[in-house]
Design a protein around this motif. Sequence first.
Motif, mmCIF file in Angstrom:
data_model
loop_
_atom_site.group_PDB
_atom_site.id
_atom_site.type_symbol
_atom_site.label_atom_id
_atom_site.label_comp_id
_atom_site.label_asym_id
_atom_site.label_seq_id
_atom_site.Cartn_x
_atom_site.Cartn_y
_atom_site.Cartn_z
ATOM 1 N N UNK A 157 0.796 -1.228 0.000
ATOM 2 C CA UNK A 157 0.000 0.000 0.000
ATOM 3 C C UNK A 157 0.833 1.285 0.000
ATOM 4 N N UNK A 158 2.151 1.163 0.080
ATOM 5 C CA UNK A 158 3.009 2.340 -0.075
ATOM 6 C C UNK A 158 3.623 2.388 -1.472
ATOM 7 N N UNK A 159 3.328 1.374 -2.296
ATOM 8 C CA UNK A 159 3.855 1.315 -3.657
ATOM 9 C C UNK A 159 5.112 0.487 -3.798
ATOM 10 N N UNK A 160 5.628 -0.027 -2.676
ATOM 11 C CA UNK A 160 6.856 -0.826 -2.698
ATOM 12 C C UNK A 160 6.550 -2.253 -3.169
ATOM 13 N N UNK A 161 7.420 -2.801 -4.017
ATOM 14 C CA UNK A 161 7.275 -4.183 -4.461
ATOM 15 C C UNK A 161 7.658 -5.110 -3.310
ATOM 16 N N UNK A 162 6.800 -6.082 -3.050
ATOM 17 C CA UNK A 162 7.011 -7.024 -1.944
ATOM 18 C C UNK A 162 6.897 -8.457 -2.440
ATOM 19 N N UNK A 163 7.710 -9.321 -1.824
ATOM 20 C CA UNK A 163 7.594 -10.755 -2.072
ATOM 21 C C UNK A 163 7.640 -11.464 -0.727
#
Length: 189
Positions: free
Chosen positions: A41-47
């Motif tokens: 939700x902050x725009x950061x790519x997460x895995x």
Amino acid sequence: MFKALWCVLCLVFLTSCSKPQFQGSDISGSNLGGEFTLSDHSGKTRSLADFKDKIVVVFFGYTHCPDVCPTTMIELKNAMQQLGKKADQVQVLFVSVDPERDTKEVLSQYVPAFDSRFLGLYGTPAQLSEIAGRYKIIYQKQVSGSGDYTVDHSAGSYLLDKNGKPRVMVSYGAGASVFVHDLTLLLNE
């Protein structure tokens, strides 16, 4: 006497080697889950790899949900409060099944309102379809006569161990105490 002592020692040994007694459904060793990459939700790519060495709770829902999603998020919030400092070793991921409405901005208002450590994740319809397939999640848009819609979706939450392996499925409405119990078992492994 020796036979009785031997039986007691065997029982103690077997008990100490047994699998944890989860209150949710034990799905250890299943073929569910797997690595995925979405935006938070902050725009950061997460895995999932970002959360190695943490217990991860994966819940599929949507922000306009009238019942299942807010109830589950409140249960998770209460569980985190009950875990105290141990909650810092848990990551809750809310994966949106409504890519049309659950934008970064909407998720950034909704998800952290329950707990600032929770992350809302979103992706393209294709990404969502692939991930939902791996977790055996169903979701389907239900359009009303007015053009508004709800999304029917699977309501369980997955608990993944520190290696990202699915271990427990907690059914909708199980309560914060089930999350606390099963998260504690996984944290203590």
